[in-house]
Design a protein around this motif. Structure first.
Motif, PDB file in Angstrom:
ATOM      1  N   UNK A 183     -20.705 -58.308 -34.325  1.00 34.18           N
ATOM      2  CA  UNK A 183     -22.066 -58.086 -33.821  1.00 34.18           C
ATOM      3  C   UNK A 183     -23.046 -59.100 -34.402  1.00 34.18           C
ATOM      4  N   UNK A 184     -22.895 -59.442 -35.679  1.00 32.46           N
ATOM      5  CA  UNK A 184     -23.766 -60.446 -36.295  1.00 32.46           C
ATOM      6  C   UNK A 184     -23.602 -61.806 -35.616  1.00 32.46           C
ATOM      7  N   UNK A 185     -22.353 -62.177 -35.333  1.00 31.37           N
ATOM      8  CA  UNK A 185     -22.088 -63.454 -34.668  1.00 31.37           C
ATOM      9  C   UNK A 185     -22.724 -63.465 -33.279  1.00 31.37           C
ATOM     10  N   UNK A 186     -22.549 -62.381 -32.535  1.00 32.99           N
ATOM     11  CA  UNK A 186     -23.154 -62.298 -31.201  1.00 32.99           C
ATOM     12  C   UNK A 186     -24.675 -62.364 -31.268  1.00 32.99           C
ATOM     13  N   UNK A 187     -25.248 -61.672 -32.243  1.00 32.83           N
ATOM     14  CA  UNK A 187     -26.705 -61.659 -32.422  1.00 32.83           C
ATOM     15  C   UNK A 187     -27.211 -63.081 -32.665  1.00 32.83           C
ATOM     16  N   UNK A 188     -26.542 -63.790 -33.571  1.00 28.27           N
ATOM     17  CA  UNK A 188     -26.955 -65.157 -33.889  1.00 28.27           C
ATOM     18  C   UNK A 188     -26.845 -66.069 -32.678  1.00 28.27           C
ATOM     19  N   UNK A 189     -25.758 -65.954 -31.942  1.00 24.88           N
ATOM     20  CA  UNK A 189     -25.558 -66.813 -30.771  1.00 24.88           C
ATOM     21  C   UNK A 189     -26.585 -66.527 -29.678  1.00 24.88           C
ATOM     22  N   UNK A 190     -26.953 -65.262 -29.524  1.00 24.27           N
ATOM     23  CA  UNK A 190     -27.960 -64.906 -28.518  1.00 24.27           C
ATOM     24  C   UNK A 190     -29.324 -65.494 -28.851  1.00 24.27           C
ATOM     25  N   UNK A 191     -29.565 -65.746 -30.141  1.00 28.69           N
ATOM     26  CA  UNK A 191     -30.826 -66.371 -30.554  1.00 28.69           C
ATOM     27  C   UNK A 191     -30.803 -67.884 -30.357  1.00 28.69           C
ATOM     28  N   UNK A 192     -29.639 -68.427 -30.024  1.00 28.93           N
ATOM     29  CA  UNK A 192     -29.526 -69.871 -29.839  1.00 28.93           C
ATOM     30  C   UNK A 192     -29.017 -70.612 -31.052  1.00 28.93           C
ATOM     31  N   UNK A 193     -28.405 -69.901 -31.975  1.00 25.14           N
ATOM     32  CA  UNK A 193     -27.814 -70.518 -33.170  1.00 25.14           C
ATOM     33  C   UNK A 193     -26.389 -70.953 -32.838  1.00 25.14           C
ATOM     34  N   UNK A 194     -26.060 -72.200 -33.122  1.00 26.78           N
ATOM     35  CA  UNK A 194     -24.723 -72.725 -32.859  1.00 26.78           C
ATOM     36  C   UNK A 194     -23.795 -72.400 -34.030  1.00 26.78           C
ATOM     37  N   UNK A 195     -22.558 -72.033 -33.728  1.00 22.88           N
ATOM     38  CA  UNK A 195     -21.554 -71.766 -34.758  1.00 22.88           C
ATOM     39  C   UNK A 195     -20.310 -72.577 -34.430  1.00 22.88           C
ATOM     40  N   UNK A 196     -19.912 -73.455 -35.346  1.00 22.73           N
ATOM     41  CA  UNK A 196     -18.704 -74.260 -35.182  1.00 22.73           C
ATOM     42  C   UNK A 196     -17.669 -73.773 -36.185  1.00 22.73           C
ATOM     43  N   UNK A 197     -16.511 -73.338 -35.687  1.00 22.30           N
ATOM     44  CA  UNK A 197     -15.445 -72.844 -36.551  1.00 22.30           C
ATOM     45  C   UNK A 197     -14.398 -73.925 -36.819  1.00 22.30           C
ATOM     46  N   UNK A 198     -13.574 -73.675 -37.829  1.00 20.21           N
ATOM     47  CA  UNK A 198     -12.530 -74.617 -38.250  1.00 20.21           C
ATOM     48  C   UNK A 198     -13.116 -75.976 -38.656  1.00 20.21           C
ATOM     49  N   UNK A 199     -14.275 -75.926 -39.317  1.00 18.11           N
ATOM     50  CA  UNK A 199     -14.906 -77.130 -39.852  1.00 18.11           C
ATOM     51  C   UNK A 199     -15.066 -76.965 -41.365  1.00 18.11           C
ATOM     52  N   UNK A 200     -14.239 -77.662 -42.109  1.00 22.97           N
ATOM     53  CA  UNK A 200     -14.367 -77.664 -43.568  1.00 22.97           C
ATOM     54  C   UNK A 200     -15.205 -78.860 -43.993  1.00 22.97           C
ATOM     55  N   UNK A 201     -16.253 -78.603 -44.759  1.00 21.41           N
ATOM     56  CA  UNK A 201     -17.099 -79.690 -45.269  1.00 21.41           C
ATOM     57  C   UNK A 201     -16.414 -80.292 -46.486  1.00 21.41           C
ATOM     58  N   UNK A 202     -16.028 -81.550 -46.388  1.00 18.25           N
ATOM     59  CA  UNK A 202     -15.323 -82.217 -47.491  1.00 18.25           C
ATOM     60  C   UNK A 202     -16.276 -82.687 -48.573  1.00 18.25           C
ATOM     61  N   UNK A 203     -17.448 -83.154 -48.170  1.00 18.92           N
ATOM     62  CA  UNK A 203     -18.453 -83.560 -49.155  1.00 18.92           C
ATOM     63  C   UNK A 203     -19.820 -83.622 -48.488  1.00 18.92           C
ATOM     64  N   UNK A 204     -20.844 -83.670 -49.321  1.00 17.18           N
ATOM     65  CA  UNK A 204     -22.227 -83.729 -48.843  1.00 17.18           C
ATOM     66  C   UNK A 204     -22.868 -84.987 -49.405  1.00 17.18           C
ATOM     67  N   UNK A 205     -23.356 -85.831 -48.520  1.00 19.86           N
ATOM     68  CA  UNK A 205     -24.043 -87.054 -48.936  1.00 19.86           C
ATOM     69  C   UNK A 205     -25.545 -86.845 -48.805  1.00 19.86           C
ATOM     70  N   UNK A 206     -26.245 -86.970 -49.918  1.00 19.53           N
ATOM     71  CA  UNK A 206     -27.694 -86.767 -49.903  1.00 19.53           C
ATOM     72  C   UNK A 206     -28.394 -88.049 -49.459  1.00 19.53           C
ATOM     73  N   UNK A 207     -29.288 -87.909 -48.493  1.00 17.99           N
ATOM     74  CA  UNK A 207     -30.060 -89.042 -47.994  1.00 17.99           C
ATOM     75  C   UNK A 207     -31.539 -88.766 -48.201  1.00 17.99           C
ATOM     76  N   UNK A 208     -32.357 -89.766 -47.986  1.00 17.74           N
ATOM     77  CA  UNK A 208     -33.786 -89.638 -48.295  1.00 17.74           C
ATOM     78  C   UNK A 208     -34.467 -88.559 -47.464  1.00 17.74           C
ATOM     79  N   UNK A 209     -33.985 -88.352 -46.262  1.00 21.65           N
ATOM     80  CA  UNK A 209     -34.650 -87.397 -45.349  1.00 21.65           C
ATOM     81  C   UNK A 209     -33.773 -86.199 -45.006  1.00 21.65           C
ATOM     82  N   UNK A 210     -32.688 -85.994 -45.762  1.00 22.18           N
ATOM     83  CA  UNK A 210     -31.833 -84.853 -45.474  1.00 22.18           C
ATOM     84  C   UNK A 210     -30.447 -84.997 -46.075  1.00 22.18           C
ATOM     85  N   UNK A 211     -29.486 -84.308 -45.474  1.00 26.92           N
ATOM     86  CA  UNK A 211     -28.104 -84.310 -45.977  1.00 26.92           C
ATOM     87  C   UNK A 211     -27.140 -84.614 -44.846  1.00 26.92           C
TER      88      UNK A 211
END
Length: 378
Positions: A183-211
């Motif tokens: 139900x939480x997933x459906x609620x989020x998607x109905x609001x227009x929130x995108x959910x991508x599954x099977x995506x493992x973040x290997x690292x985070x590179x910090x940039x001046x205006x974001x990540x």
């Protein structure tokens, strides 16, 4: 990086105002609160698993705020005033979750919670019984009157053997964790929130205006980032002061005329069980070897599974035939302090972790809290 990306893919699928890593209770509630607060935000959730990995879809579905033996240990750590504040946070978190999704949707059933004590644990039982009035007074204005009481008359009705003392919490309830997360997933998607599954973040590179988030399936950019992967946060930020804790669980096949109803705690909450559609769901045993269970690896160990089966056979279902259907595990996160860790760990990078085994109770509130922290930076 994916090859041969089109202009449209680069423009529409890789850049966001906010990315949340982790689609568990905390991550989904953070995304929902952000989107409802600022509808124009472009928000995406990255999830490493096919389903929410960790504990959100693997827990026992207890809508609880702590058994008396657990509260005693917690009060020794933080004192009565802070404990009352923690209980209030857990209770309000449950109310927030129920109000967001509805009791029917999550199959919320207030059947009471019970703490069991065998005869050889009479000292602990006596200590807990002596604390009933204290904790009833402590939570009276938070939850309601006379939460805890002795219910030894229900021991035989539940079919337990070798249990001498039973303490009931009439405000404890149970939910269906699968229905809640769906139900939480459906609620989020109905609001227009995108959910991508099977995506493992290997690292985070910090940039001046974001990540910039580096994954094997593509790289994503966001202006602000929230990490809600609980124990798995150490894969990205090893210095975060938390320890993983694996919870091993088994479930029986359906049992005819199962007498047990409600949620049950045993051995200071290290074991827990309930009836789910006439099956016994039983988990715990982490205290047999804390170090071995301090892992983010899913799986079972022989000592824990043997202890679960022994408890099932000797205490829970001593006179009932049953078969174990299957087993699984979930990964929790614990720390030296009982409060969740919610903070801006780097500029425009936020985290919400360390639910200390209370994710169902505090997940919704924790997600909202980290969302509000981010909103202050807009």
């Amino acid at each position: 990086m994916l090859i041969d990306l089109s202009y449209w893919e680069k423009e529409s699928f890789l850049n966001y105002d906010v990315i949340i890593i982790g689609s568990g209770i905390v991550g989904l509630n953070a995304a929902i609160h952000l989107k409802k607060s600022v509808p124009s935000l472009k928000i995406m959730i990255l999830e490493r698993g096919l389903f929410p990995a960790g504990a959100s879809t693997k827990n026992a579905g207890f809508a609880c705020f702590g058994s008396i033996s657990e509260l005693i240990v917690q009060e020794e750590t933080c004192g009565p005033e802070q404990l009352a504040s923690l209980i209030e946070r857990r209770w309000k978190g449950l109310l927030k979750l129920r109000n967001l999704l509805g009791d029917k949707t999550i199959d919320y059933q207030c059947l009471g919670g019970y703490e069991l004590f065998k005869q050889e644990h009479h000292f602990l039982a006596d200590t807990c019984v002596s604390k009933i009035e204290h904790y009833n007074y402590l939570i009276n204005d938070i939850i309601g009157s006379n939460a805890f009481s002795i219910s030894n008359n229900k021991i035989k009705a539940f079919g337990f053997e070798s249990i001498e003392t039973l303490i009931e919490n009439r405000y404890e309830a149970q939910i269906d964790s699968g229905k809640m997360m769906f139900a939480l997933i459906q609620y989020a998607q109905q609001l227009g929130i995108s959910i991508f599954n099977n995506f493992t973040v290997d690292c985070i590179e910090e940039e001046s205006n974001g990540s910039r988030l580096i994954t094997k399936n593509g790289n994503f950019f966001c202006k602000r980032l929230i990490v809600t992967t609980n124990a798995f946060i150490k894969d990205l930020y090893p210095d975060i002061d938390i320890n993983p804790g694996r919870g091993q669980v088994l479930i029986t096949k359906p049992i005819k005329d199962l007498k047990i109803a409600g949620t049950f705690h045993y051995d200071k909450g290290y074991y827990y069980f309930r009836n789910i559609k006439n099956r016994i769901l039983l988990g715990g045993g982490r205290n047999l070897n804390f170090k071995a269970e301090e892992t983010t690896a899913f799986g079972q160990t022989e000592p824990v599974q043997s202890a679960l089966e022994q408890l099932l056979k000797e205490v829970i279902l001593p006179t009932t035939k049953y078969e174990i259907d299957y087993r699984w595990s979930g990964i929790m996160a614990f720390g030296k302090t009982l409060e969740p860790l919610i903070e801006e760990i780097k500029p425009n990078i936020f985290c919400a972790t360390r639910c200390n085994g209370m994710g169902v109770a505090i997940g919704a509130q924790t997600g909202e809290d980290v969302a509000n922290l981010l909103l202050k930076s807009l």
